[in-house]
Design a protein around this motif. Structure first.
Motif, PDB file in Angstrom:
ATOM      1  N   PRO A  16      26.391  33.741  39.463  1.00 17.95           N
ATOM      2  CA  PRO A  16      26.243  34.908  38.978  1.00 17.95           C
ATOM      3  C   PRO A  16      24.824  35.660  39.572  1.00 17.95           C
ATOM      4  O   PRO A  16      24.727  36.846  39.225  1.00 17.95           O
ATOM      5  CB  PRO A  16      26.054  34.470  37.452  1.00 17.95           C
ATOM      6  CG  PRO A  16      25.456  32.896  37.664  1.00 17.95           C
ATOM      7  CD  PRO A  16      26.139  32.506  39.060  1.00 17.95           C
ATOM      8  N   GLU A  17      24.163  35.029  40.168  1.00 23.02           N
ATOM      9  CA  GLU A  17      22.957  35.585  41.015  1.00 23.02           C
ATOM     10  C   GLU A  17      22.525  34.874  42.011  1.00 23.02           C
ATOM     11  O   GLU A  17      22.965  33.729  42.237  1.00 23.02           O
ATOM     12  CB  GLU A  17      21.946  35.865  39.779  1.00 23.02           C
ATOM     13  CG  GLU A  17      21.610  34.883  38.951  1.00 23.02           C
ATOM     14  CD  GLU A  17      20.283  34.060  39.589  1.00 23.02           C
ATOM     15  OE1 GLU A  17      19.589  34.584  40.363  1.00 23.02           O
ATOM     16  OE2 GLU A  17      20.224  32.914  39.002  1.00 23.02           O
ATOM     17  N   ARG A  47      30.250  38.337  37.260  1.00 24.95           N
ATOM     18  CA  ARG A  47      30.168  38.373  35.904  1.00 24.95           C
ATOM     19  C   ARG A  47      30.909  37.263  35.133  1.00 24.95           C
ATOM     20  O   ARG A  47      32.087  37.352  35.286  1.00 24.95           O
ATOM     21  CB  ARG A  47      29.845  39.454  35.147  1.00 24.95           C
ATOM     22  CG  ARG A  47      28.952  40.645  35.535  1.00 24.95           C
ATOM     23  CD  ARG A  47      29.136  41.917  35.064  1.00 24.95           C
ATOM     24  NE  ARG A  47      28.290  42.812  35.294  1.00 24.95           N
ATOM     25  CZ  ARG A  47      28.325  43.610  36.472  1.00 24.95           C
ATOM     26  NH1 ARG A  47      29.349  43.589  37.153  1.00 24.95           N
ATOM     27  NH2 ARG A  47      27.336  44.560  36.838  1.00 24.95           N
ATOM     28  N   TYR A  48      30.430  36.594  34.242  1.00 24.10           N
ATOM     29  CA  TYR A  48      31.266  35.781  33.541  1.00 24.10           C
ATOM     30  C   TYR A  48      31.912  36.304  32.239  1.00 24.10           C
ATOM     31  O   TYR A  48      32.833  36.430  32.043  1.00 24.10           O
ATOM     32  CB  TYR A  48      30.687  34.514  33.069  1.00 24.10           C
ATOM     33  CG  TYR A  48      31.017  33.428  31.956  1.00 24.10           C
ATOM     34  CD1 TYR A  48      32.184  32.617  32.492  1.00 24.10           C
ATOM     35  CD2 TYR A  48      31.254  33.331  30.837  1.00 24.10           C
ATOM     36  CE1 TYR A  48      32.793  31.824  31.850  1.00 24.10           C
ATOM     37  CE2 TYR A  48      31.990  32.504  30.118  1.00 24.10           C
ATOM     38  CZ  TYR A  48      32.676  31.814  30.702  1.00 24.10           C
ATOM     39  OH  TYR A  48      33.314  30.820  29.964  1.00 24.10           O
ATOM     40  N   GLU A  49      30.900  37.073  31.581  1.00 26.30           N
ATOM     41  CA  GLU A  49      31.093  37.762  30.369  1.00 26.30           C
ATOM     42  C   GLU A  49      32.124  38.911  30.761  1.00 26.30           C
ATOM     43  O   GLU A  49      32.227  39.264  31.906  1.00 26.30           O
ATOM     44  CB  GLU A  49      30.279  38.314  29.577  1.00 26.30           C
ATOM     45  CG  GLU A  49      29.233  39.243  30.319  1.00 26.30           C
ATOM     46  CD  GLU A  49      28.286  38.807  31.413  1.00 26.30           C
ATOM     47  OE1 GLU A  49      27.710  39.693  32.046  1.00 26.30           O
ATOM     48  OE2 GLU A  49      27.990  37.678  31.631  1.00 26.30           O
ATOM     49  N   PRO A  51      33.099  42.602  31.457  1.00 23.53           N
ATOM     50  CA  PRO A  51      32.129  43.592  32.104  1.00 23.53           C
ATOM     51  C   PRO A  51      32.168  44.787  30.907  1.00 23.53           C
ATOM     52  O   PRO A  51      33.493  45.033  30.487  1.00 23.53           O
ATOM     53  CB  PRO A  51      32.818  44.021  33.327  1.00 23.53           C
ATOM     54  CG  PRO A  51      33.729  42.807  33.796  1.00 23.53           C
ATOM     55  CD  PRO A  51      34.253  42.018  32.470  1.00 23.53           C
ATOM     56  N   ARG A  55      32.171  48.880  34.760  1.00 18.43           N
ATOM     57  CA  ARG A  55      31.742  47.913  35.712  1.00 18.43           C
ATOM     58  C   ARG A  55      32.925  46.716  36.156  1.00 18.43           C
ATOM     59  O   ARG A  55      33.770  46.826  35.342  1.00 18.43           O
ATOM     60  CB  ARG A  55      30.575  47.126  35.133  1.00 18.43           C
ATOM     61  CG  ARG A  55      29.458  47.748  34.748  1.00 18.43           C
ATOM     62  CD  ARG A  55      28.509  47.200  34.292  1.00 18.43           C
ATOM     63  NE  ARG A  55      27.085  47.800  34.169  1.00 18.43           N
ATOM     64  CZ  ARG A  55      25.931  47.338  33.903  1.00 18.43           C
ATOM     65  NH1 ARG A  55      25.694  46.132  33.878  1.00 18.43           N
ATOM     66  NH2 ARG A  55      24.796  48.353  33.662  1.00 18.43           N
ATOM     67  N   ARG A  57      33.981  42.875  37.351  1.00 20.12           N
ATOM     68  CA  ARG A  57      33.501  41.475  37.065  1.00 20.12           C
ATOM     69  C   ARG A  57      33.021  40.923  38.450  1.00 20.12           C
ATOM     70  O   ARG A  57      32.005  39.957  38.511  1.00 20.12           O
ATOM     71  CB  ARG A  57      34.860  40.355  37.157  1.00 20.12           C
ATOM     72  CG  ARG A  57      34.327  39.122  36.554  1.00 20.12           C
ATOM     73  CD  ARG A  57      35.636  38.620  36.113  1.00 20.12           C
ATOM     74  NE  ARG A  57      36.378  38.929  34.861  1.00 20.12           N
ATOM     75  CZ  ARG A  57      35.724  38.825  33.556  1.00 20.12           C
ATOM     76  NH1 ARG A  57      34.701  37.708  33.646  1.00 20.12           N
ATOM     77  NH2 ARG A  57      36.209  39.208  32.638  1.00 20.12           N
ATOM     78  N   GLN A  58      33.254  41.761  39.793  1.00 20.51           N
ATOM     79  CA  GLN A  58      32.560  41.112  40.954  1.00 20.51           C
ATOM     80  C   GLN A  58      31.432  42.559  41.257  1.00 20.51           C
ATOM     81  O   GLN A  58      32.150  43.700  41.089  1.00 20.51           O
ATOM     82  CB  GLN A  58      33.649  40.882  42.045  1.00 20.51           C
ATOM     83  CG  GLN A  58      32.924  40.519  43.546  1.00 20.51           C
ATOM     84  CD  GLN A  58      33.731  40.300  44.488  1.00 20.51           C
ATOM     85  OE1 GLN A  58      35.052  40.248  44.295  1.00 20.51           O
ATOM     86  NE2 GLN A  58      33.507  40.414  45.890  1.00 20.51           N
ATOM     87  N   GLN A  61      25.147  42.041  45.723  1.00 20.82           N
ATOM     88  CA  GLN A  61      23.612  42.268  45.359  1.00 20.82           C
ATOM     89  C   GLN A  61      23.028  41.792  46.673  1.00 20.82           C
ATOM     90  O   GLN A  61      23.500  40.832  47.326  1.00 20.82           O
ATOM     91  CB  GLN A  61      23.405  41.260  44.064  1.00 20.82           C
ATOM     92  CG  GLN A  61      21.943  41.185  43.578  1.00 20.82           C
ATOM     93  CD  GLN A  61      21.744  40.130  42.729  1.00 20.82           C
ATOM     94  OE1 GLN A  61      22.736  40.177  41.779  1.00 20.82           O
ATOM     95  NE2 GLN A  61      20.721  39.355  42.561  1.00 20.82           N
TER      96      GLN A  61
END
Length: 104
Positions: A16-17, A47-49, A51, A55, A57-58, A61
């Protein structure tokens, strides 16, 4: 990180980060005595939750971590690096505003 099985019953792990992975690598490899340490990363994150609208999910960054020094100059160096990266990517920075709750 979160892990799940896909439709083909294959186990997949997504990150996630980037900060947690950097810190985990420093601790796991006993590098905490060799500070200051400077790292950067770039890549796809997930992102798990569900979006929000607009936005995905992928997402991609980039990040920079400076581990060790507690002086404000370390923060200044990291912020300046981010500004230089954005300038190199032709992103127009109008103004950088800083605030602190600490003592200088």
């Amino acid at each position: 990180m979160y892990t799940f099985r896909d439709r083909g019953d294959e186990e997949i792990t997504l990150r996630p980060e980037g900060t947690a992975g950097v810190v985990r690598a420093v601790i796991s490899n006993g590098l905490t005595q060799a500070t200051p340490l400077k790292f950067f990363y770039a890549g796809p994150m997930f992102r798990y939750e569900r979006p929000q609208k607009g936005r995905y999910r992928q997402f991609h960054q980039i990040g920079a971590e400076l581990l060790g020094p507690a002086q404000p100059q370390a923060d200044i160096e990291t912020i300046a690096l981010g500004a230089e990266i954005l300038d190199a990517l032709c992103a127009k920075i109008l103004r950088i505003q800083l605030n602190t709750l600490g003592e200088l």
